[in-house]
Design an enzyme around this catalytic site. Structure first.
Site, mmCIF file in Angstrom:
data_model
loop_
_atom_site.group_PDB
_atom_site.id
_atom_site.type_symbol
_atom_site.label_atom_id
_atom_site.label_comp_id
_atom_site.label_asym_id
_atom_site.label_seq_id
_atom_site.Cartn_x
_atom_site.Cartn_y
_atom_site.Cartn_z
ATOM 1 N N SER B 321 17.480 -8.117 -4.569
ATOM 2 C CA SER B 321 18.889 -8.333 -4.018
ATOM 3 C C SER B 321 19.761 -9.300 -4.574
ATOM 4 O O SER B 321 20.884 -9.403 -4.184
ATOM 5 C CB SER B 321 18.621 -8.079 -2.474
ATOM 6 O OG SER B 321 18.002 -7.008 -2.100
ATOM 7 N N ASP B 358 17.377 2.517 2.367
ATOM 8 C CA ASP B 358 17.821 1.178 2.463
ATOM 9 C C ASP B 358 16.674 0.423 3.215
ATOM 10 O O ASP B 358 15.655 0.926 3.799
ATOM 11 C CB ASP B 358 19.024 1.057 3.577
ATOM 12 C CG ASP B 358 19.745 -0.137 3.618
ATOM 13 O OD1 ASP B 358 20.912 -0.489 3.007
ATOM 14 O OD2 ASP B 358 19.174 -1.168 4.186
ATOM 15 N N HIS B 364 22.927 0.065 8.131
ATOM 16 C CA HIS B 364 23.866 -0.830 8.823
ATOM 17 C C HIS B 364 25.058 -0.393 9.136
ATOM 18 O O HIS B 364 26.066 -1.272 9.528
ATOM 19 C CB HIS B 364 24.246 -1.597 7.358
ATOM 20 C CG HIS B 364 22.809 -2.519 6.900
ATOM 21 N ND1 HIS B 364 21.912 -2.090 6.104
ATOM 22 C CD2 HIS B 364 22.314 -3.778 7.469
ATOM 23 C CE1 HIS B 364 21.218 -2.858 5.816
ATOM 24 N NE2 HIS B 364 21.394 -3.948 6.755
ATOM 25 N N CYS B 377 22.977 -4.742 2.484
ATOM 26 C CA CYS B 377 22.915 -3.712 2.655
ATOM 27 C C CYS B 377 22.691 -2.742 1.279
ATOM 28 O O CYS B 377 23.316 -3.211 0.223
ATOM 29 C CB CYS B 377 24.133 -3.009 3.231
ATOM 30 S SG CYS B 377 24.424 -1.206 3.161
#
Lengths: 373, 612
Positions: B321, B358, B364, B377
């Site tokens: 991420s 996710d 989210h 996210c």
């Protein structure tokens, strides 16, 4: 003939030129020995001091041989030879070993090398033999003296001492040349062989394969070591060659001073001298040797009787042989065999023996009138 | 009388033959003279040369290697005298006797000594039997010198790293030049046995540090014993290096990683100065710079944890991420998204027949860019990735220095990979699949980066797009002239994004720490902005196991990239902890620790400077 003897009588009694030459060469030898060994302190006394002691002893032997009657000495030839053979045999069983060969007999602090004395005794034996034996055929001329030489030669080669062995053969060959062979032609051929030896050596030896040479060398000289001998030969050539015209000066010989040249005080003393004194010094030394040998030949050719002439000829031949072979080997003309340079190399037996021989030689000159006493 | 007469004539014959001997003598002596003339006059100069070479030897004088300091002048590498024991077999008569004597005197293993003496090589050349002898041992040997012919104690200069394992990957180590290296032009003036840098700064700055060997000409005897020095050409010491790292910070970073594998890179985004660069596991450069046994070497090379691998510049990992940072920039700059437009996250993203999950199964909800970064996210980034396409993503990733060399002065830097359509055709010989874009958007799939690249990337963001080439050496001091040559910071380029974009991103990254996935990086003394990442190591199938049940080597890598202070960044940090799971829990606290340490060190520094 009597006139000639009387004419020369005054001059003949003693030859100071001869003595001067002997001591000049001895002096050069001591100087060279000092030069190469002064940095290494060994044993009780430095090498050059010991060499001087040998020269003193040699002088005594010289005087003794000069004043004795050489006829009497020659009569002792066979018993002396017997003693020498016993000593040579003894050396094989209980000799002092040095550098892989047994050549020395220890006598208290001293040691001596019977093979050196054997050379002089062989001259006595052969001279005595030829002067007493009518020489009518091959048997008497060649075979018998050869058989006389043989046991000594075998014992010497057993040590092993190729150098002394070759000297032994050289003495025999010189005596043969003088009296053993009848025709002049054969004499000429022999001389030619001697003269052409270096070239013949190069030709025959050079055409052999390495392993063949090594086999031959190993056969002739069991102590043969290619690396070691090659190293000696190269270092010796470098020492001599780098001396160039003027030399590097006394104590300036780097090859010998820095011990690249092994045995600089014994068999390779000429290389030490040549490095330090250059070609000019070398010429001077050659002149001294030639003059000494020339005077000796003079003595031989003017000897009154056969025995004297034969003794003188034998001694001269041996001297010539040692000088030529030693210098030749240090200069890379011959393979390396252990033969000291007469009057220059360090060594008690060789020095005393050479000086005794020269005493005997002068004796021959002095006693030219002995038949008339 | 008849016999006597024969004798008389034979005497005459003999005397005639003596004439021949005279002629022969003159001939032979003439030959000798010619031979000697040839040796001494014609070939004299040749033999004189030989005799010169015979007695003089060149002895190399090794130069002192330059010292290495950190940014505050703390010594990191120096040279210490070391006693080595050599034996020249040529001078040893009784080898077994010598082995026993040495074993007794020094308490060494006779088997080891025998082995060292049995090494092939000329008997004339000394063989090294033991290095790093103590002064006491050296003294013992010297006092028994006469009983130990052929034994020699040599004082040698040995590279020493006072800090031990600290900064080992960065400093590197030295070693004897290899036969392959000797062939190369840059080592042209070196020789067999020269010591050169083999790794790290020691290698990349070897040219500066190694100095120049001198030469001594000595006269030796036939045994090689030195008699006299003929001439000396002094060696030139190498230059000293001042590194950009702060060794205190470096040690903190290394301790934070502890026994785990991973890397921490801290740099000053305003100059590119590397402040710390830790890689674990490490090694002791002191050991590697000395003579290793082959067993020791094999142990190091075959260690599964690969301690010689500098994970900071050579480790290639999926960024997870953390890759969302440049992707967020890309989304704004390529007008794929406006800061306010949002995406609905329901916990999955349907593409074709496949659903991309996710990390938060419940989703989210409505997510804008700020929230997408703060909550990390995945669906938001699947969406923008899908809209931008892989080539635009790659373009922006590269703009931040990913997928290419940072240019740090370390050997063998790796570049990772930033996939594009062309890249896949070239490397995989296959067409790009649309689904692969979705994985790439969250830093998985073909995307790999190095921790150094990530530190540089986050630094570039912190610095509003201006990036500098990471550098390790700030100054070189010439030992002979005393001149200090400062190396300037080198601008690397500018990420093409509006200041507004950076403002939005940085704001979001600050929120990541204050309220998002990286609250464990929240500091009481400094504002920190950052982004967590969890790089998937293995697809574990549908059933999600508890982390502690997964074998360690299949656990995810934890990432955290950060900068601080948020208002005017002075430090950018990338933390990668291998197989440590989530970035927020495993990596973020480490980054916080590094940043706080640095801020405290800076404060001390600033406090000291005005006083002086």
């Amino acid at each position: 003939m009597i006139d000639r003897l009387i004419d020369n009588r005054g001059l003949d009694s003693f030859d100071y030129r001869f003595l001067a030459l002997v001591f000049a060469i001895l002096g050069i030898g001591v100087l060279s020995i000092h030069s190469v060994t002064h940095s290494q302190q060994t044993g009780l006394a430095p090498y050059y001091i010991k060499q001087i002691a040998w020269i003193v002893m040699g002088s005594a032997a010289f005087v003794f041989m000069l004043v004795s009657d050489y006829h009497r000495i020659a009569r002792l030839a066979y018993p002396l030879y017997g003693v020498v053979l016993l000593m040579l045999a003894f050396v094989l069983f209980d000799g002092r070993t040095s550098k892989g060969a047994q050549r020395w007999i220890a006598l208290g602090p001293f040691s001596f090398q019977p093979s050196e004395f054997a050379k002089l005794v062989l001259i006595l034996v052969l001279a005595h033999y030829y002067s007493k034996t009518p020489r009518v055929g091959w048997l008497q001329r060649v075979i018998m003296p050869g058989m006389l030489m043989f046991p000594g030669l075998v014992l010497i080669l057993k040590q092993p001492d190729l150098g002394s062995g070759l000297s032994f053969v050289a003495v025999y060959a010189a005596m043969l040349l003088m009296v053993g062979v009848r025709s002049k032609a054969l004499g000429v051929i022999l001389l030619l062989i001697v003269m052409l030896f270096p070239f013949a050596w190069e030709g025959v030896w050079g055409s052999l394969h390495d392993y063949q040479r090594q086999r031959i060398m190993a056969f002739v000289d069991p102590a043969y070591d290619p690396g070691g001998k090659g190293y000696h030969a190269l270092q010796s050539r470098i020492a001599i060659g780098s001396g160039e015209l003027m030399g590097k000066g006394l104590y300036g010989g780097t090859q010998s001073q820095l011990k690249f040249l092994p045995e600089g005080h014994t068999d390779f003393v000429f290389a030490v001298y040549a490095e330090e004194w250059g070609f000019l010094g070398v010429l001077l030394l050659l002149v001294l040797f030639v003059a000494l040998i020339w005077l000796s030949l003079e003595i031989a050719s003017k000897a009154k009787d056969q025995l004297g002439a034969l003794l003188a000829a034998g001694i001269v031949a041996m001297l010539c042989f040692c000088v030529v072979v030693n210098i030749g080997m240090t200069a890379g003309m011959f393979p390396i065999v252990g033969i000291p340079l007469p009057l220059m190399s360090y060594g008690g037996s060789a020095t005393v023996m050479t000086m005794a021989s020269l005493g005997l030689l002068l004796n021959v000159k002095r006693r030219r009138l002995s038949l008339f006493y | 009388m008849a016999i006597s007469g024969t004798h008389e004539s034979e005497l005459g014959e003999l005397q005639r033959r003596l004439m021949l001997l005279r002629v022969g003598l003159l001939l032979v002596v003439g030959l000798l003279a010619v031979r000697l003339w040839h040796l001494q006059i014609r070939e004299g100069p040749y033999y004189r040369d030989l005799s010169e070479n015979n007695r003089t030897r060149s002895v190399l004088l090794e130069p002192a290697r330059g010292l290495i300091y950190d940014r505050h002048g703390v010594l990191l590498a120096n040279n210490v005298p070391s006693f080595s024991l050599y034996v020249t077999l040529e001078d040893v008569k009784d080898r077994e006797g010598l082995v026993q004597k040495l074993a007794d005197l020094l308490g060494l293993d006779p088997v080891m000594i025998r082995k060292k003496l049995a090494v092939r090589g000329s008997k004339m050349l000394p063989k090294k039997v033991k290095d790093r002898l103590t002064l006491r041992d050296a003294t013992v040997i010297e006092s028994h010198r006469l009983d130990l012919p052929g034994v020699m104690i040599q004082v040698e200069s040995q590279r020493n790293y006072p800090g031990g394992m600290a900064a080992a990957h960065l400093l590197g180590y030295v070693g004897e030049i290899s036969p392959e290296q000797l062939e190369k032009p840059e080592f042209a003036d070196l020789h067999q046995g020269s010591i050169v840098g083999q790794y790290g700064v020691e290698k990349s700055f070897d040219r500066h540090v190694r100095g120049q060997a001198g030469q001594k000409s000595v006269e030796v005897d036939a045994l090689g014993h030195e008699k006299r020095t003929v001439s000396v050409d002094k060696p030139l010491a190498g230059n000293d290096l001042y590194l950009t790292i702060d060794i205190t910070l470096q040690k903190v970073a290394e301790e934070l990683l502890g026994e785990e594998s991973g890397a921490i890179v801290a740099l000053d985004p305003t100059s590119g100065d590397i402040l710390a660069m830790a890689s674990r596991p490490g090694f002791d450069p002191n050991v590697l710079s000395r003579e290793l046994t082959s067993k020791q070497w094999v142990e190091i090379v075959q260690d599964e944890r690969r301690p010689l691998n500098n994970r900071a510049s050579q480790g290639q990992y999926p960024p997870g991420s953390t890759f969302k940072v440049p992707m967020a920039v890309a989304a704004l700059e390529s007008n794929t998204m406006s800061p306010s437009s949002s995406v609905l996250c329901t916990g999955g993203y349907q593409f074709g027949k496949r659903v991309y999950h996710d990390w938060k199964a419940t989703g989210h909800g409505s997510v804008d860019l700020h929230k997408a970064l703060v909550q990390s996210c995945d669906v938001y980034f699947y969406t923008i990735g899908q809209r931008m396409g892989i080539d635009i993503m790659a373009e922006y990733a590269k703009d931040f220095g990913l997928g290419r060399e940072t240019g740090i002065e370390l050997p063998s830097e790796r570049v990772g990979s930033i996939p594009s359509m062309a890249w896949k055709l070239k490397v995989k010989k296959e067409a790009w699949l649309p689904g692969e874009t979705i994985s790439a958007a969250i830093g998985q799939g073909y995307v790999t980066v190095t921790p150094l690249q990530m530190a540089s990337m986050i630094g570039t963001v912190a610095n509003d797009g201006v990036s500098y080439r990471p550098r390790l050496v700030q100054a070189i001091m010439d030992r002979t002239t005393g001149n200090l040559q400062e190396l300037p910071a080198v601008a690397r380029g500018k990420a093409h994004a509006k200041p507004e974009t950076f403002r939005i991103i940085k704001e979001a990254l600050a929120a990541v720490v204050t309220e998002g996935t990286a609250t464990r990086a929240k500091s009481s003394i400094v504002t920190i902005g950052g982004k967590t990442g969890t790089a998937q190591v293995a697809a574990l199938g549908k059933e999600k196991k508890a982390e502690k049940d997964i074998p360690k080597k299949f656990r995810d890598h934890a990432w955290f990239v950060a900068f601080a202070p948020v208002e005017s960044p002075k430090i950018a940090v990338a933390v990668l902890a291998e197989h440590m799971g989530h970035g927020g829990s495993a990596a973020a606290p480490l980054a916080k620790e590094v940043i706080e340490t640095y801020m405290k060190l800076r404060a001390q520094e600033l406090a000291v400077v005005p006083q002086s």
